[in-house]
Design a protein around this motif. Structure first.
Motif, PDB file in Angstrom:
ATOM      1  N   ALA D 313       0.810  -1.216   0.000  1.00 61.52           N
ATOM      2  CA  ALA D 313       0.000   0.000   0.000  1.00 61.52           C
ATOM      3  C   ALA D 313       0.843   1.266   0.000  1.00 61.52           C
ATOM      4  CB  ALA D 313      -0.935   0.005   1.212  1.00 61.52           C
ATOM      5  N   TYR D 314       2.067   1.095   0.411  1.00 56.50           N
ATOM      6  CA  TYR D 314       2.906   2.276   0.626  1.00 56.50           C
ATOM      7  C   TYR D 314       3.463   2.780  -0.698  1.00 56.50           C
ATOM      8  CZ  TYR D 314       6.192   5.126   3.327  1.00 56.50           C
ATOM      9  OH  TYR D 314       6.892   6.156   3.894  1.00 56.50           O
ATOM     10  N   ASP D 315       3.132   4.003  -1.049  1.00 53.24           N
ATOM     11  CA  ASP D 315       3.645   4.586  -2.292  1.00 53.24           C
ATOM     12  C   ASP D 315       4.989   5.244  -2.035  1.00 53.24           C
ATOM     13  OD1 ASP D 315       4.253   5.937  -4.553  1.00 53.24           O
ATOM     14  OD2 ASP D 315       2.570   7.344  -4.446  1.00 53.24           O
ATOM     15  N   ARG D 316       6.028   4.543  -2.438  1.00 51.64           N
ATOM     16  CA  ARG D 316       7.373   5.032  -2.140  1.00 51.64           C
ATOM     17  C   ARG D 316       7.811   6.154  -3.075  1.00 51.64           C
ATOM     18  NH1 ARG D 316       6.323  -0.020  -1.082  1.00 51.64           N
ATOM     19  NH2 ARG D 316       7.257  -1.087   0.687  1.00 51.64           N
ATOM     20  N   GLU D 317       7.209   6.197  -4.254  1.00 53.42           N
ATOM     21  CA  GLU D 317       7.653   7.209  -5.220  1.00 53.42           C
ATOM     22  C   GLU D 317       7.351   8.608  -4.716  1.00 53.42           C
ATOM     23  OE1 GLU D 317       9.498   6.567  -7.741  1.00 53.42           O
ATOM     24  OE2 GLU D 317       9.349   4.395  -7.377  1.00 53.42           O
ATOM     25  N   GLY D 318       6.154   8.771  -4.203  1.00 54.06           N
ATOM     26  CA  GLY D 318       5.788  10.087  -3.673  1.00 54.06           C
ATOM     27  C   GLY D 318       6.756  10.498  -2.576  1.00 54.06           C
TER      28      GLY D 318
END
Ligand SMILES: Nc1ncnc2c1ncn2[C@@H]1O[C@H](COP(=O)(O)OP(=O)(O)OP(=O)(O)O)[C@@H](O)[C@H]1O
Ligand SMILES: Nc1ncnc2c1ncn2[C@@H]1O[C@H](COP(=O)(O)OP(=O)(O)OP(=O)(O)O)[C@@H](O)[C@H]1O
Ligand SMILES: [Mg+2]
Ligand SMILES: [Mg+2]
Lengths: 310, 341, 309, 541, 356
Positions: D313-318
């Motif tokens: 679930a974790y959006d690392r790009e942001g």
């Protein structure tokens, strides 16, 4: 007068304050009686201990020494809260400063009714208000004033509110600590007249403290002259003014300016030099009765002299 | 001292009839009945500074209530694609000098650059959260902390100062020494301890405030009570047999209330600042909640690049401070008995 | 006077000891070890370190041994700085803090008094509000924001002043202004109130009746009297500022005590916490005493012997 | 290595005043004070970095993070004996302390024994074991018969200039390790004379590195001066380096802009301002950040689907592009990239370049979440997210909260922000559900990461336990065949990440740097000290 | 007689939150050279405001002189610029205030406070000023003046402080001295001393004095002429004998009647009922009318002009109008008027302790 009933007996009353390292002997061995129904005047220079005397009598201060016997009971003895409350109803006080003696945040009716509330003298709200209105009328104010605040009143009116407050608990004895000295001349009379009227109607007894001797003479039956915490002369007021014996009393009387230019032009002031007077004789001066009812603090020698001259 | 004798002669006789002297019987007082508070309020109303302050406070309080709900964003909703946008307001965007047109300090229209259609009235923060919502939400929390501080002042400060002065003597001496000790102990230690025990957040902050925050108030109250308790009206009450409780409740407290209110006006900004300091050292409010202090602190680093992050909360915090100070000063004047009469 | 001060000193010592004791016990409640990078240490090592510094003893024992050392002037060594003496650390940190504090107080007081006086003399006028708004802005914008803005504009953009560091007078200007802003606001507010009070006094009318010019009246008769209550608030203020403010020291890279103190609490550097606390409270207590003595000097009415509060 | 989330000293480099282009002065800043200059005591980046400039071990790291000869005159003689390897180092004749005295083998032995002595309580005493030096582990293991017997260490001063080191367990990064401060010598005679005072002040220590401390004002900063006694002094260009302790990022940037420092580290907000400039660059560090999931204590987190949902679930790009914005890269792996190369010369990360579950996203996250909830028989879960009081951890926590809550229905995250010491205490006690973790290498080998999550590992702290993983790690530790060992470690990472989904990796840290163009040859290192100033040159200022 | 000061139709108002307080509403009086003019009247009647107006010390805002002139020689003080006024204050006209406890600066030595005026107006240097200060202290009867110049006010008793205040006022030999209730805060004995001192000084220096008080005893003692103020106006003015023995205004009656005459206790004091008018909204007609038992219709409608009683005696009451009914003053006043001057001294202490 001596056949009159004693209401208050003060015996060797002392009140010392600790100030820093030293003590101030504000009152130092007072002895006098006040009779039922009379007005006892207490005069003396500023700081001689008049207020302290009044406040000690009413137990605002606990006496350092001595007794205050009111109606045969020692006021300063150990008392239960209940007894004290009873005592509080019998003895009341009117204060010097009409601005400082009324709580600026309370309405006149609450101020007057404070004693009623404390002692539970009114059975209902209505009874309480009725009593307040009655008291207001007694002191020459009217109902409409009940809901107002002290700052809306003039000095004389405030002082009358103070009197109404004291009267609310039906006291027998009222200590009036310079009740008029902060007031305007034209208004002083209002208060004095009122006090006289109340005395007549309710048989009150007053201890009237003042430094304005003309007013004291006017209102008092007997007068005590205080000097440095002690009474130096005590007599019926006519007698005291006619025949002042103590040099301090004499100087005090000779200093009063009267509203009479003629007289003023010829007035000579007597100067009292305490250093000289008090060091004249090493002996401690004690109150002695020179003529009936006329007491003076003097040495044995002076006493004899007075006896001769009178 | 000249007199126009001729004219006086013309006066008719009936004029010299005794006047109705009813008035003599009735005591009168000039003017309408005004209570102490009414009187103070009247004087306050005449003080433009205080009224301005009061209005600002009311508006800010109102905004802190309705502000967060005025647009569709929530205070925690992130969207990194619209991070750090400057403020842009419909209509006002056309007034160039206001700087509400979404153009950043380097002259790029960030909305255009990021392709954002919406308007963010105070811009967005690093997470793309709506600053408008956050700032008002933060105002709400800061004001809550302020209110709590004021409450603590009331409860602890007033009681402490009152007791100290009323009982005087040894009690006073001991209580005052305790204050010295309290001030001497570094309260950061206490704050950390509270945070450990009660978890970080508003509760800990408020507890931390209650350790020494009330000292100023207690001093004021003590000074006032010391002065008041020898006043004749207090003596009068005692001669009537009033208990200590009655004297305190009926006479002393109401009379220091003015001072208490004034002091509160100054406590409130201090509390807001205290929280901001805690934010600075990382011990403030629990994210993503925010206070004005924590928002400023977050934005502070980018002061040079994204000044809007600091600008809006700073303006509001300043307005709050100025408003409370103006009101406080106004109240002081309004309550000042010397200016009465 | 001598006796008075003697008495005060005794009560000061007691207060001081109580503060020391309470701080000691509270500090012991802080979690974690006092050691630098404790997560690097093995459990055995932590036990060993605790042993070495006597941290395994019951708190009471630690307390007494601390107090004993205190009496011989031994404040111990820093855990964070690998055995450097606490007194040395405080010694090298206090200079800048004290200098800055002093300078800010002087500047802040002068400006604050000036603003307060102006505001009072023009009570309820535009000038009054204006002055007060300026003063209030001084405290309402957090001082790290003021500091940041100054650093950027005065330091980077206009290159008028050095951005940071502690290297001579020019370096003290921005931090001084940032700190003084609080002093200005506080003093101005108090001074305004006091001036208004004094201006209403009878002796001011007396002075005017002598024919003195308004300036002479203000300078000779009002300022001194109005300043007396200011001295009271100056006490805590002086201590707060002389001991440094974390935020300003950090922003302007000033090696001051405030930063060290906060840091020591965050890192559980017990001896430093204690040392600084003791130093602070000593300073506090002494300043309060000095303030009281100052009172007596400035206000001839207050004789120390009688004057309690 | 270290809990990278709390500190990290950074230095930048080079300016001189006046018009002379050859004025060799570099001005830097550090973000923290130097806690210790005693090689047996230091644990932090600032100290290690300073030591790297003023001391020197047998080797030092070069431009490419390869060990190059330091005090050692030449590559050691290697001898195999009873499964042990004996290295014989010869110390340079011209290796001198700054008082002119020679650096001797005895100085090394002195320092090493001191570090191992339990009474010294050296935090990095375990490095001797890590390096495989004989009895290094036993000496510091309580209960071991050799405990405390430092003279049993496999290191000997054969003569004044000859140092013999016996390795019982050969590790490929042995020489790299020798560049680490713990292996530096200490001037025996001088140190003994100074006693407690040793290395507390600039004048209570001796230097054998390219520079000496000319001044050390604790709290304020320190200055270096070229060390004329340094054996390689002619390579050293810089005459002077000033370092001040600057803790505020904005201040350091402002100092850079006014030319008061020559190099500064930027954080996200400033990157936008500088990223188009020539002096801007980013560095990828081998430091990993991740979320610990307390699977030992939390029932929900013990569920693999739940963990998977969190992982996905974790959006690392942001995070890396907007919030960090400093060259950090999104990480779905645990062993950093650009860190170590395998025997085949390929980066460790090559085997799973983009990490694990690289092609999965929100939809799979939701799916896993639903599955997890179903298994748990609930529709809502609360997690407490433990983090520290620093700005960055706070940001990361806030971001994580929003990421998880907005994508995983029924999840509530409460952020618990604590002072560092309390954070450690709570984490250690398992008093959390999710916590922020960070790790940097102590030595250039994947093992410096992988050993963390052994069952009962000191840094495990989340109740993760996998027999398979433990087996792979312990085998890898013993394995002498490089290629096999490499495989084992890759397998272990796969178990940790893909099979067990024990942690949620978030990013590999990057550093955004601005550095004046006239500062040349400023070499940054991936482990140990941050940088070397030995070769720095000011040119064209 | 030479008029040294003349106040014509002076109006002073204060702008307050409640509105304009018309504190002084058309005051006329003059002061002759070497005489003492007493201004009496109840609290709030505008005595202080009038005297402050003369000194140019009306605080502005909120106060302002609305109209009228204050002639001092050929100057109109009402319109003099502040700078000019400062030259006059303290040197030509000076003032003594009511409360000696508060009218000295507590943090400045007595000497300095006296010297200030001297340095300013007489261009003395410090040592000259100090010498003069000591001289002045001696003049007002402070023992050991040399030693006491360096003391602070709190080290002095009330009476001594008032002497210091007087010394300050007299420092530059002013031509006019305004004393605003200088003895109200003092004990009778000390009051008597201060009055003697002022009488003395006037004799020596020929100063003209405006003496403000509400104590009629004091007035009788010190005044040559008297002005009675009520609600911002002068309602009666005359020589001291005229006012005391032939008062015309009912308010003056009230004032005199409210003091007990020392020879008898039986009669009630004449209290002036009610309270002073609201100066925010002064009543139409005679301001005293609502409290005046002798009020007539006209009093409620028209302000009475000053009626002339004698060359020196004027009173503003319609009772003096020829159409007014003859009214009986209260008994005590009648007694005064009949006797003009009582034959006998009222109290025994008149010439000290002759009875002993
Ligand atoms: N609470 C107190 N503590 C200390 N000293 C006191 C206190 N009350 C009165 N005194 C002192 O006792 C002395 C007598 O005071 P008191 O008020 O009784 O005088 P007084 O005769 O009423 O004077 P005045 O006419 O000014 O009211 C004064 O010297 C006063 O300073
Ligand atoms: N600064 C002021 N602001 C508003 N009203 C004022 C001010 N000064 C005086 N007054 C008003 O002017 C009126 C006259 O006051 P003034 O002081 O002259 O009275 P006074 O006759 O001297 O009384 P007292 O005998 O009490 O001194 C009063 O009603 C007073 O309230
Ligand atoms: Mg008294
Ligand atoms: Mg007056």
């Amino acid at each position: 007068m001596s056949n009159q009933e004693k209401l208050l007996e003060i015996k060797n009353l002392k009140q010392h304050f600790k100030v820093g390292k030293g003590t101030v002997k504000a009152v130092d061995g007072l002895t006098f009686d006040i009779y039922k129904g009379e007005t006892f005047g207490l005069v003396g220079e500023s700081g001689c201990g008049k207020s302290t005397t009044g406040r000690t009598i009413i137990r605002l201060y606990n006496a350092t020494d001595g007794e205050v016997i009111f109606n045969g009971e020692d006021v300063h003895g150990k008392k239960s809260a209940k007894e004290l409350k009873k005592f509080n109803r019998k003895m009341q006080m009117i204060f010097q400063d009409p601005y400082a003696s009324l709580n600026p945040r309370m309405t006149v009716s609450d101020i007057i009714a404070e004693g009623i509330d404390i002692h539970g003298l009114a059975s209902s709200k209505k009874a309480r208000m009725d009593k307040v209105h009655e008291l207001l009328e007694t002191v020459g104010l009217n109902k409409e004033h009940a809901n107002r605040y002290p700052h809306e009143f003039s000095g004389g009116q405030r002082q009358r509110i103070g009197i109404a407050r004291a009267l609310a608990v039906d006291p027998e004895f009222i200590i009036a600590d310079e009740p008029i000295s902060a007031l305007d001349v034209s208004i002083q009379a209002q208060v004095v007249n009122l006090m006289k009227k109340l005395q007549r109607e309710k048989g009150l007894t007053y201890l009237f403290i003042a430094h304005d001797l003309s007013m004291v003479k006017y209102i008092s039956d007997r007068i005590g002259v205080m000097y440095r915490g002690e009474i130096v002369e005590l007599a019926e007021s006519e007698e005291l003014y006619r025949n002042p014996l103590h040099p301090y009393t004499q100087s005090l009387l000779s200093a009063i300016p009267l509203p009479d230019p003629e007289y003023e032009r010829s007035r000579k002031r007597k100067i009292y030099d305490p250093e000289k007077h008090l060091s004249e004789n090493g002996e401690k001066r004690v109150l002695r009765e020179v003529t009936e009812g006329h007491w003076i603090a003097c040495t044995e020698e002076e006493f004899n002299k007075f006896n001769v001259t009178v | 001292m000249s007199m126009k004798q001729e004219k006086l002669d013309e006066l008719s006789d009936h004029m010299f009839q005794p006047a109705n002297t009813d008035a003599l019987e009735n005591e009168q007082i000039a003017g309408e009945s005004t209570g102490f508070w009414k009187d103070a309020w009247r004087r306050l109303k005449k003080n433009p500074g205080a009224i301005t302050g009061l209005i600002i406070i009311l508006i800010i309080v109102l905004m802190s209530i309705i502000g967060p709900g005025m647009n569709e964003y929530s205070y925690s909703q992130q969207d990194l694609s619209r991070a750090k946008l400057p403020a842009k307001v419909p209509v006002l965007e056309n007034v160039d000098f206001l700087g509400l047109n979404g153009v950043d300090i380097r002259g790029t229209d960030q909305y255009e650059a990021k392709g954002v259609e919406e308007y963010f009235w105070f811009g967005t923060d690093g997470f793309g959260r709506d600053q408008w919502t956050r700032v008002w939400q933060g105002t709400r929390i800061s004001l809550f902390i302020a209110a709590a501080a004021a409450f603590i002042d009331f409860v602890i400060g007033v009681a402490y100062g009152g007791i100290s002065a009323y009982y005087g003597g040894r009690v006073d001496n001991i209580l005052q020494r305790i204050i010295e000790v309290l001030i001497g102990i570094p309260n950061l230690i206490l704050i950390i301890l509270f945070i450990l025990i009660f978890e970080p957040g508003i509760f800990s902050i408020i507890l931390a405030l209650s350790v020494t925050g009330w000292v100023g108030m207690s001093r004021i109250v003590r000074g006032q009570v010391l002065k008041l308790k020898t006043q004749e009206f207090v003596l009068a009450s005692r001669t009537l047999g009033a208990t200590s409780g009655r004297v305190i409740g009926k006479h002393l407290i109401p009379n220091v209330l003015g001072q208490i209110i004034i002091t509160t006006m100054f406590t409130i900004p201090n509390a807001i600042f205290f929280e901001a300091f805690l934010s600075f050292i990382g011990l403030g409010i629990r994210p993503p909640e925010a206070s004005l202090g924590s928002i400023i602190n977050d934005g502070f680093k980018s002061l040079q690049i994204y000044p809007h992050l600091v600008l809006w909360p700073s303006i509001i915090i300043s307005l709050i401070m100025i408003a409370f100070n103006l009101l406080g000063d106004g109240l002081r004047d309004a309550f000042d008995p010397k200016l009465r009469k | 006077m001598g006796r008075y001060i003697g008495g005060r000193v005794v009560s000061m010592v007691i207060t001081f000891l109580i503060i020391a004791s309470l701080t000691f016990f509270l500090m012991k409640l802080l979690p974690g070890t006092p050691f630098n990078n404790q997560e690097k240490l093995t459990d055995t090592q932590i036990v060993q370190l605790n042993e070495k510094y006597g941290l395994n003893d019951p708190v009471a024992v630690q307390y007494f041994s601390y107090m004993k050392n205190l009496f011989v002037g031994d404040l111990g060594v820093s855990f964070q700085q690998d055995g450097r003496e606490v007194s040395t650390i405080i010694g090298e940190r206090i200079g800048p803090s004290a200098y800055l504090g002093f300078q800010s107080i002087v500047l802040g007081t002068i400006v604050g008094l000036f603003l307060g006086i102006i505001a009072a003399l023009r009570h309820n006028s535009f000038l009054d509000y204006g002055t007060m708004v300026i003063a209030v802005l001084g405290i309402s914008i957090p001082n790290f924001v003021i500091a940041g803005l100054m650093q950027y504009w005065l330091g980077v953009k206009w290159e008028l002043l050095p951005v940071a560091y502690w290297d001579g007078f020019a370096y003290t200007i921005m931090p001084t202004i940032a700190i003084a802003s609080i002093v200005v606001a506080t003093i101005a507010r108090f001074m305004r109130t006091e001036m208004l009070e004094v201006l209403g006094q009878d002796y001011i009318t007396t002075a005017k009746a002598k024919g003195l010019s308004s300036t002479a009246v203000v300078i000779r008769h009002t300022i001194r009297n109005a300043s007396i209550p200011i001295i009271t608030i100056m006490g805590p203020l002086v201590v707060a500022l002389m001991t440094g403010t974390l935020v300003i020291e950090q922003i302007f890279v000033i090696p001051g005590l405030g930063e060290k103190f906060v840091n020591s609490i965050m890192t559980n550097d017990f001896p430093i916490i204690m040392g600084t606390t003791l130093f602070y409270s000593l300073l506090f207590i002494v300043v309060i005493l000095l303030v009281d003595i100052m009172y007596g000097i400035i206000d001839p009415r207050i004789r120390l012997a009688g004057g309690k509060d | 290595g270290g809990g990278g989330s709390n500190n990290g000293g950074n230095n930048g480099g080079g300016e001189g005043n006046g018009d002379s282009a050859s004025e060799q002065i570099m001005n830097l800043y550090a973000t923290a004070e130097i806690p210790s200059m005693d090689t047996t005591q230091a644990t932090d980046a600032t100290s290690f970095n300073a030591m790297n400039q003023v001391f020197e071990g047998l080797y030092r790291l070069d431009e490419n993070n390869e060990p190059t000869l330091g005090v050692a005159a030449e590559e050691p003689k290697e001898e195999e004996k009873d499964g042990e390897t004996v290295y014989t180092f010869t110390i340079r004749d011209d290796a001198k302390w700054s008082d002119g005295s020679a650096v001797t083998a005895e100085d090394f032995i002195y320092a090493w024994h001191k570090a191992l002595n339990p009474e010294t309580i050296s935090p990095y005493a375990s490095m001797f074991g890590t390096a495989g030096i004989k009895n290094g582990n036993a000496i510091i293991t309580e209960g071991d018969p050799l405990y405390g017997k430092v003279e049993e260490l496999g290191a000997k001063a054969v003569d004044e200039k000859t140092l013999e080191v016996t390795v019982e367990n050969q590790v490929p990064y042995f020489k790299s390790l020798l560049t680490f401060a713990t292996f530096y010598p200490q001037p025996k005679a001088f140190a003994e004379e100074q006693g407690e005072e040793f290395a507390l002040e600039a004048d209570t220590m001796l230097y054998n590195g390219p520079f000496v401390f000319s001044e050390w004002n604790h709290g304020e900063g320190w200055n270096y001066k070229k060390n004329p006694e340094y054996w390689d002094a002619e390579v050293v260009n810089l005459e002077e380096i000033t370092v001040k302790v600057v803790k505020d990022t904005a201040t350091s940037v402002n100092l850079y802009e006014t030319g008061k420092v020559d190099r500064a580290t930027l954080d996200a907000d400033f990157v936008d301002q500088f990223k188009d400039g020539e002096d801007f660059s980013t560095i990828l560090e081998p430091t990993m950040f991740f979320l610990r999931l307390n699977q030992g204590e939390n029932e929900a987190l013990a569920n693999k689907d739940i963990r998977k949902a969190l992982f996905l679930a974790y959006d690392r790009e942001g995070l890396v592009n907007v919030l960090l914005n400093n060259g950090s890269v999104a990480a779905k792996y645990f062993v950093p990239k650009d860190f170590v190369k395998g025997p085949d010369g390929a980066d460790f990360r090559e085997f799973a370049k983009d990490g694990f579950f690289a092609d999965q996203g929100e939809a799979e996250a939701k799916e896993a979440w639903e599955a997890g909830l179903e298994a748990l028989g609930t529709d809502s879960v609360d997690f407490e997210f433990l983090t520290t009081d620093t700005e960055l951890s706070s940001t990361i926590a806030e971001y994580a909260k929003e990421q998880f809550e907005s994508k995983l229905d029924g999840l509530t995250i409460t952020i618990n922000k604590q002072p560092w010491k309390q954070f450690l205490k709570l984490e250690d006690a398992g008093d959390f559900d999710i916590s922020t973790g960070g790790w940097g290498p102590d030595y250039p080998d994947p093992m410096t990461f992988l050993y963390m999550f052994e069952t009962d590992g000191a840094y495990n702290r989340m109740g993760y336990s996998s027999e398979k993983y433990d087996q792979l790690v312990s085998d890898a530790k013993k394995e002498t065949d490089e290629a096999k060992r490499w495989e084992m470690m890759q397998e272990a990472e796969k178990v940790l990440m893909e099979e067990d989904i024990a942690i949620v990796p978030t990013y590999q840290r990057g550093l955004a740097i601005i550095q004046q163009p006239y500062v040349k040859n400023y070499y940054v290192h991936t482990f140990g000290a941050d940088a070397s100033y030995k070769w720095v040159k000011i040119e064209g200022k | 007689m030479e008029k040294i000061l003349e106040v014509n139709d002076l109006h002073v108002s204060f702008d307050t939150f409640a509105g304009e307080v018309k504190a002084v509403r058309g005051v006329n009086f003059h002061l002759n050279k070497g005489e003492t003019l007493a201004i009496v009247g109840e609290s709030g009647s505008g005595k202080s405001v009038t005297s402050k107006a003369v000194m140019g010390l009306i605080p502005n805002p909120p106060g302002r002189i609305k109209q009228g002139e204050i002639k001092f020689g050929d100057r109109n003080l009402a319109q003099l610029p502040e700078k000019e006024m400062q030259k006059i204050r303290g040197s030509e006209i000076s003032m003594i205030f009511q409360d000696p406890m508060t009218s000295l600066n507590p943090t400045m030595t007595i000497g300095k406070q006296i010297m200030e005026g001297l340095i300013k107006h007489q261009n003395m240097n410090k040592s000259e000023a100090k010498e003069r200060a000591i001289e002045l202290l001696k003049l007002v009867g402070i023992p050991n003046a040399e030693g006491r110049v360096t003391e602070y006010p709190h080290q002095f008793s009330g009476g001594m402080r008032q002497r210091v205040v007087i010394a300050i006022a007299l420092a530059c030999n002013p031509r006019v001295l305004i004393a605003d209730e200088p003895t109200t805060a003092l004990d009778v004995t000390i009051q008597a001393q201060i009055l003697e001192l002022l009488n003395d000084l006037q004799e020596k220096m020929g100063t003209s004095i405006i003496f403000i008080t509400h104590d009629l005893g004091v007035v009788a003692n010190i005044a040559d002429r008297v002005a009675v103020m009520y609600a911002g106006k002068i309602v009666e003015t005359g020589t001291v004998d005229e006012i005391f023995y032939n008062p015309q205004h009912p308010y003056t009656w009230g004032l005199l009647g409210s003091m007990p005459s020392l020879d008898s206790t039986d009669e009630e004091l004449i209290a002036i009922p009610g309270s002073p008018p609201d100066l925010l909204d002064p009543p139409k007609g005679d301001a005293f009318a609502p409290r005046n038992p002798y009020a007539m219709q006209i009093d409620t409608e028209m302000e009475p002009p000053l009626f002339k009683v004698s060359d020196t005696h004027y009173a503003a009451t319609w009772l003096l109008h020829e159409k007014a009914p003859k009214v009986e003053p209260p008994a005590a006043i009648k007694k005064r008027m009949q006797g003009m001057a009582p034959d006998e001294p009222i109290i025994g202490a008149k010439d000290g302790g002759k009875h002993v």
